[in-house]
Design a protein around this motif. Structure first.
Motif, mmCIF file in Angstrom:
data_model
loop_
_atom_site.group_PDB
_atom_site.id
_atom_site.type_symbol
_atom_site.label_atom_id
_atom_site.label_comp_id
_atom_site.label_asym_id
_atom_site.label_seq_id
_atom_site.Cartn_x
_atom_site.Cartn_y
_atom_site.Cartn_z
ATOM 1 N N GLU A 106 0.870 -1.182 0.000
ATOM 2 C CA GLU A 106 0.000 0.000 0.000
ATOM 3 C C GLU A 106 0.906 1.231 0.000
ATOM 4 O O GLU A 106 1.739 1.399 0.898
ATOM 5 N N ARG A 108 1.364 5.591 -0.690
ATOM 6 C CA ARG A 108 0.776 6.925 -0.813
ATOM 7 C C ARG A 108 1.912 7.939 -1.012
ATOM 8 O O ARG A 108 2.861 7.959 -0.232
ATOM 9 N N LYS A 143 -1.594 7.261 -4.754
ATOM 10 C CA LYS A 143 -2.142 6.105 -4.049
ATOM 11 C C LYS A 143 -2.062 4.881 -4.948
ATOM 12 O O LYS A 143 -2.439 4.946 -6.118
ATOM 13 N N SER A 145 -2.012 0.266 -4.597
ATOM 14 C CA SER A 145 -1.913 -0.941 -3.780
ATOM 15 C C SER A 145 -1.811 -2.166 -4.680
ATOM 16 O O SER A 145 -2.355 -2.193 -5.782
ATOM 17 N N ASN A 224 -9.804 9.878 -6.127
ATOM 18 C CA ASN A 224 -10.134 10.577 -4.875
ATOM 19 C C ASN A 224 -11.530 11.194 -4.911
ATOM 20 O O ASN A 224 -11.866 12.064 -4.104
#
Length: 346
Positions: A106, A108, A143, A145, A224
């Motif tokens: 993950e 960011r 972002k 993942s 987002n």
């Protein structure tokens, strides 16, 4: 003359086959490339020890006194008949399709190259990959993942969809925004052309163009849940929205690229030299037809090279005016053909 060198997993050359009866090579852009070489069944190298699965193979063409590499990879399989043994090959990107992440990730606001190198190193720590990873991707990823059991190749191809390219150079895997040579100017200049006024000079065999409203995007909702739009395109075509993942690109830049869709040309070159250009090279293309739909004067990227040798050699290159990414002209052309067939059946 063609020579097929075979190496065991220690790197020792255990075979040098020169009496080949067939060769097929297909280089793909930022994907697994494939090839095959065929020999007669009574060839002394046609045995399981030499043609062991995953042994390394290098195929070269000898022109005068120089050997030129056509393909390098591993033996994926053997297809045998009573007369012919076909050795099926893939380049070493195939092995990346068989390597999984053992962790979930993950991220960011990380640099893309940091993300990819960390995943690469983790997978390499489980078992050596056997390749050096050269990555220059400074874009910040807001972002991202990846779950466990994701293949390494699928991760790289995920970023191909965002405009990145990757290529094997020997035992180095290079991942950049642009890995090919710019051959639209200077000493390396290369042009392919089709002109109805000078047919004898044409170096383009086939050409097709796709201009589809499916590719127009003038409104987006990003990862987002922010919404943006391009009013100029909306006034021209109406409001056409899509859910997208920007992953570092600004909404304005994305919409500027997608506001009118993309005209995509697929070109097949008329060539007699397999080594004339390489995959990822950027070449100049000129088309003069009798209507403005097919007229073109600009650069294209070499996205495919094929060589088929049997009774006669067949060499072809394909070029694209669009990055293989958000818009894949091959998929779009196939979909367009399917739609045409459905309309014809009504």
């Amino acid at each position: 003359m063609f020579i097929c060198y075979i190496y065991d997993r220690t790197g020792e050359c255990i075979g040098q086959i020169e009496d080949l009866v067939g060769i097929e090579v297909e280089h793909e852009m930022s994907d697994i490339s494939s090839a095959s070489v065929s020999i007669f069944h009574d060839n002394p190298y046609a045995n399981r020890t030499i043609l062991k699965k995953l042994n390394k193979v290098v195929v070269r063409q000898k022109i005068w006194s120089q050997e030129h590499e056509m393909f390098s990879g591993v033996i994926r399989g053997i297809q045998a008949s009573l007369e012919i043994v076909k050795i099926i090959l893939n380049d070493e990107l195939w092995t990346l399709s068989r390597r999984l992440t053992h962790n979930a990730y993950e991220y960011r606001n990380e640099k893309l190259e940091v993300i990819l190198k960390r995943i690469w190193n983790d997978i390499n720590a489980v078992a050596p990959i056997g390749l050096e990873f050269i990555c220059d991707a400074p874009d910040i990823v807001p972002k991202k993942s990846y779950g466990k059991k994701t293949t390494l190749l699928s991760i790289l191809k995920d970023w191909k969809e965002k405009g990145y390219e990757f290529r094997l150079f020997g035992n180095r895997l290079v991942f950049w925004k642009r890995v090919g040579r710019d051959r639209t100017q200077g000493e390396l200049y290369k042009e392919y052309s089709y002109d109805t006024r000078t047919p004898d000079n044409n170096t383009i065999l086939k050409a097709s163009m796709l201009d589809d409203a499916q590719e127009i995007i003038n409104g987006i909702g990003d990862e987002n849940n922010n919404f943006s739009k391009n009013q100029e395109s909306i006034d021209e075509y109406g409001f056409l929205e899509e859910s997208v993942s920007l992953e570092g690109k600004s909404a304005q830049d994305f919409l500027q690229e997608a506001k009118n869709g993309t005209q995509v040309f697929e070109i097949e070159g008329k060539v007699d030299n397999f080594f004339e250009v390489e995959i990822w090279d950027i070449v100049q293309v000129y088309i003069h037809r009798n209507n403005d739909l097919m007229n073109y004067n600009g650069s294209m990227e070499v996205i495919e090279k094929k060589y088929i040798w049997g009774d006669l050699p067949n060499i072809s290159y394909k070029f694209s005016s669009a990055k293989i990414g958000r818009l894949s002209f091959i998929k779009k052309l196939k979909k367009m053909e399917e739609r045409i067939k459905k309309l014809e059946q009504k």
